[in-house]
Design a protein around this motif. Structure first.
Motif, PDB file in Angstrom:
ATOM      1  N   LYS A 188      63.677  32.783  53.218  1.00 44.47           N
ATOM      2  CA  LYS A 188      64.178  31.613  53.940  1.00 44.47           C
ATOM      3  C   LYS A 188      65.633  31.348  53.572  1.00 44.47           C
ATOM      4  O   LYS A 188      66.455  30.977  54.426  1.00 44.47           O
ATOM      5  CB  LYS A 188      63.282  30.417  53.647  1.00 44.47           C
ATOM      6  CG  LYS A 188      61.882  30.572  54.242  1.00 44.47           C
ATOM      7  CD  LYS A 188      60.925  29.536  53.723  1.00 44.47           C
ATOM      8  CE  LYS A 188      59.556  29.662  54.399  1.00 44.47           C
ATOM      9  NZ  LYS A 188      58.934  30.988  54.234  1.00 44.47           N
ATOM     10  N   GLY A 237      67.678  34.065  55.344  1.00 44.49           N
ATOM     11  CA  GLY A 237      67.781  33.793  56.771  1.00 44.49           C
ATOM     12  C   GLY A 237      68.809  32.725  57.074  1.00 44.49           C
ATOM     13  O   GLY A 237      69.551  32.823  58.060  1.00 44.49           O
ATOM     14  N   LYS A 238      68.873  31.724  56.236  1.00 47.58           N
ATOM     15  CA  LYS A 238      69.865  30.668  56.429  1.00 47.58           C
ATOM     16  C   LYS A 238      71.277  31.216  56.247  1.00 47.58           C
ATOM     17  O   LYS A 238      72.182  30.915  57.035  1.00 47.58           O
ATOM     18  CB  LYS A 238      69.600  29.532  55.448  1.00 47.58           C
ATOM     19  CG  LYS A 238      70.493  28.317  55.650  1.00 47.58           C
ATOM     20  CD  LYS A 238      70.100  27.189  54.707  1.00 47.58           C
ATOM     21  CE  LYS A 238      70.954  25.954  54.954  1.00 47.58           C
ATOM     22  NZ  LYS A 238      70.569  24.832  54.044  1.00 47.58           N
ATOM     23  N   TYR A 280      64.790  30.456  60.455  1.00 43.41           N
ATOM     24  CA  TYR A 280      64.732  30.951  59.077  1.00 43.41           C
ATOM     25  C   TYR A 280      63.679  30.232  58.243  1.00 43.41           C
ATOM     26  O   TYR A 280      63.181  30.762  57.253  1.00 43.41           O
ATOM     27  CB  TYR A 280      66.106  30.847  58.408  1.00 43.41           C
ATOM     28  CG  TYR A 280      66.573  29.441  58.091  1.00 43.41           C
ATOM     29  CD1 TYR A 280      66.120  28.769  56.953  1.00 43.41           C
ATOM     30  CD2 TYR A 280      67.479  28.789  58.918  1.00 43.41           C
ATOM     31  CE1 TYR A 280      66.559  27.489  56.658  1.00 43.41           C
ATOM     32  CE2 TYR A 280      67.916  27.515  58.633  1.00 43.41           C
ATOM     33  CZ  TYR A 280      67.452  26.859  57.499  1.00 43.41           C
ATOM     34  OH  TYR A 280      67.881  25.584  57.209  1.00 43.41           O
TER      35      TYR A 280
END
Length: 364
Positions: free
Chosen positions: A270, A273-274, A300
Motif C-alpha cells: 500500500k 502503491g501510493k 493503492y
C-alpha cells in the motif's frame, strides 16, 4: 443387566459346588439370599461433553490440513470452526455430527451475516469448509450425515482489482534503495506479477525449482502448487530471473532479521502503491445478503500480494494469450475458478472492441 445375570449365575454355581464338595445341598433360603444381594455398582464412565467428539475430529482435520503443507488453508478452517463455536455458545446449541441439520446450517449462515457481519462470499466459503469437513469425516467413518449438502449461500463475485500496464510500469520505475524494505517488497510483488504465482508458492521456491535455459527452453520454474498440488512450469523473463536469483541468494528473505510475512508485505504494498501514484478512485463492492455495499477508495489502499496474480492473468490475456495457456501457467484446473481473475474493466472492454470495429475520433 447381562453383567448382573452373569454375576448371579456365578454366585449360585459356586454355592452349589461348595455344598457338593461337602456332600450337602444348599437350602432355598440360602439361594434366595444370594439372589437378593445387590449387584456391585460399576464405576460409570464419564459421558463426553456434547459435541466433544465432533470438535476433536474437527481439530484433527485442521491438523491434517496443516501437516499437508497448506498452512493458510488450515488457518481458514480454524477460523470457520471458531465462528461455529461462537454461534453454538450464543445459542446454547450442542454442535455434533447428528445435530448439524439443514436448519442449523441456515441459522449459522444467518449468524455469519447478521452477527459476524461477513460478506456473502465469506459466508459461502465458511459453509464450503464445514461441508468439506463433513465429507472428510464421512470418508473416515466418523459420520454418515449428509444433511449439510442441502445448505447453500449465494456467492456474488466482486470486481477484480488488477494493475494496468501503466501502473505496473510506474511501480517498476520507482527509485528505491537497493535492499530497503520497500525494494524487497516490490521485488516479491513484481515476481508475482511476472509469474502469476501465489504467495504460498513464492515463499516455497528453492534452488531445485529453477531450471536453467537450454537451446529449446528458456529459464523457468518447475514446482508443485501448494494449494492445488498441480505441477506448474513458469517461464521466466529476464526481470523475473533476476528477482528469483535474489530470492535464492537470501536477499529477500527478511527485513531487519524479521521474515516478510504476507500481512507485512501487504502493508508495504500500500505504501509502494501510493509512492507510484496508483491512486485512481475505485469502487469496492461487497455483498451482504444480496445487498451491495459500495464504498469508494484509492486503488493503492486495496493492493495485496494477490493483486499481482490477478494482474498477471489480466495483462497476459490483454496481450492475446489464450485462456487455456494462461491457466496452464497459473495452475488453474477449472475455467470457473480462473474466470474470477479476469479483470474486464470498461477501459479494457473499449480497447478490445476498438480492435475489431472502426471507432469515431474522440472529441477534443
Amino acid at each position: 443387566m447381562n453383567d448382573w445375570l452373569d454375576i448371579l449365575a456365578e454366585r449360585l454355581t459356586t454355592c452349589c459346588d461348595t455344598h457338593a464338595a461337602a456332600g450337602t445341598a444348599p437350602t432355598a433360603a440360602e439361594l434366595r439370599a444370594l439372589a437378593e444381594t445387590e449387584a456391585p455398582v460399576a464405576e460409570a464412565e464419564p459421558l463426553p461433553a456434547p459435541g466433544g467428539l465432533f470438535w476433536q475430529r474437527y481439530e484433527e482435520w485442521v491438523s491434517y490440513t496443516r501437516e499437508a503443507g497448506t498452512v493458510r488453508t488450515a488457518q481458514a478452517h480454524a477460523t470457520a470452526g471458531r465462528h461455529l463455536r461462537e454461534f453454538a455458545d450464543l445459542n446454547g446449541y450442542a454442535v455434533d455430527f447428528d445435530t448439524l441439520t439443514p436448519t442449523v446450517g441456515d441459522r449459522w449462515a444467518a449468524y455469519l451475516l447478521n452477527v459476524a457481519s461477513l460478506t456473502d462470499n465469506t459466508i459461502n466459503k465458511h459453509l464450503g469448509r464445514l461441508k468439506a469437513f463433513m465429507k472428510w469425516a464421512g470418508k473416515r467413518g466418523y459420520t454418515e450425515s449428509t444433511a449439510l449438502d442441502r445448505v447453500s449461500w449465494a456467492r456474488r463475485e466482486p470486481d477484480v482489482i488488477a494493475l494496468s500496464v501503466a501502473e505496473l510500469a510506474a511501480l517498476e520505475a520507482l527509485q528505491l534503495g537497493l535492499g530497503s524494505r520497500l525494494d524487497k517488497a516490490r521485488a516479491w510483488f513484481l515476481l508475482a506479477c511476472y509469474t502469476g504465482l501465489r504467495y504460498s508458492d513464492l515463499v516455497s521456491i528453492r534452488p531445485q525449482h529453477l531450471r536453467p535455459a537450454t537451446d529449446k527452453l528458456p529459464a523457468h520454474l518447475r514446482l508443485t502448487a501448494q494449494k492445488t498440488r498441480a505441477v506448474v512450469n513458469v517461464p521466466l523473463s529476464a526481470r523475473a530471473l533476476d528477482i528469483v536469483n535474489r530470492l535464492l541468494a537470501g536477499d529477500l528473505a527478511s527485513i531487519k532479521s524479521q521474515p516478510i510475512t504476507n500481512p507485512v508485505l501487504n502493508r508495504f504494498l500500500k505504501e509502494l502503491g501510493k509512492l507510484a501514484g496508483i491512486d485512481s478512485p475505485i469502487e469496492v463492492i461487497r455483498y451482504r445478503g444480496g445487498v451491495a455495499d459500495i464504498t469508494t477508495c484509492l486503488k493503492y489502499e486495496k493492493l495485496t500480494v494477490h493483486t499481482a496474480r490477478r494482474t498477471f492473468v489480466t495483462l497476459n490475456l490483454g496481450k492475446g494469450m489464450s485462456a487455456e495457456f494462461v491457466m496452464k501457467l497459473t495452475g488453474h484446473t477449472s475455467y470457473k475458478s480462473f474466470q474470477r481473475y479476469v479483470n474486464l474493466t470498461p477501459q479494457r472492454v473499449a480497447e478490445e472492441f476498438a480492435k475489431f470495429h472502426e471507432m469515431p475520433d474522440s472529441p477534443h
